[in-house]
Design an enzyme around this catalytic site. Structure first.
Site, short mmCIF file in Angstrom:
data_model
loop_
_atom_site.label_atom_id
_atom_site.label_comp_id
_atom_site.label_asym_id
_atom_site.label_seq_id
_atom_site.Cartn_x
_atom_site.Cartn_y
_atom_site.Cartn_z
N ASP A 182 55.79 42.78 40.20
CA ASP A 182 54.32 41.99 40.92
C ASP A 182 53.43 42.44 41.67
OD1 ASP A 182 52.48 39.45 39.53
OD2 ASP A 182 53.04 39.15 42.14
N GLU A 224 53.02 46.21 38.76
CA GLU A 224 51.35 46.56 39.34
C GLU A 224 50.60 46.99 40.02
OE1 GLU A 224 49.52 42.00 37.36
OE2 GLU A 224 50.93 41.55 39.36
#
Length: 193
Positions: free
Chosen positions: A148, A185
């Site tokens: 993340d 990400e």
């Protein structure tokens, strides 16, 4: 809230069920409020506390592998749920107050990741990330990691993660670390250059 069997994924009934779960005191958070990085999230287990969460996750990963599927963990090392040495869910600040979080010029903890940003540039936080990823690979046999907000991680940390996984061999560790996928990400925002 009960969801009708024929409710569409984006229906009001689905959304009401999510809100109901979040509001019932269970503190459902989709797993994005990191407390202990190297322990399975208890809300997915039949018993949130104790060994059930470990046994059940290991069993699920093994069952999926037996069916030819690999599990990729969505890991959130970029922030913690809490900070401060006296906050109940602030595990890292209880170890070394002020070390594990990234601070701005005023001394306040950065929160561009939505909460208390971690300081991946600090050696022992890097070590925590590397050790945690290796732990998941060895003890749960996951096939990959999706980071993340990977853009908030140091490139050097991600390289050490890759090197540490590559060192795991089927002969010595029962894991082909070189075959473990890493991705994340790549957002470029906040205080990280």
């Amino acid at each position: 809230a009960d969801v009708p069997w024929d409710a569409a994924p984006d229906s009001e009934a689905q959304q009401a069920a999510v809100i109901s779960a979040a509001d019932n005191g269970a503190g459902y958070n989709w797993g994005y409020d990191p407390h202990h990085y190297s322990a399975p999230e208890g809300s997915y287990a039949t018993a949130a506390d104790g060994l059930a969460r470990v046994r059940e996750l290991r069993g699920a990963v093994e069952a999926l592998a037996d069916d030819g599927l690999g599990v990729i963990l969505d890991v959130v090392y970029n922030h913690t749920h809490a900070s401060g040495p006296h906050t109940p869910k602030s595990v890292l600040d209880r170890c070394v107050p002020g070390y594990y979080h990234r601070r701005n010029a005023d001394g306040n903890i950065e929160a561009s990741t939505c909460m208390n940003n971690t300081a991946g540039e600090n050696l022992m936080f890097e070590r925590l990330v590397v050790d945690s990823v290796v732990h998941w690979a060895l003890n749960y046999r996951v096939r990959g990691f999706r980071f993340d907000l990977m853009g908030h991680m140091m490139k050097s940390t991600l390289r050490r993660v890759r090197e540490s996984l590559d060192a795991l061999t089927p002969e010595r560790h029962g894991v082909d670390g070189a075959g473990i996928m890493l991705y994340g990400e790549g957002w470029d925002f906040g205080e990280v250059d």
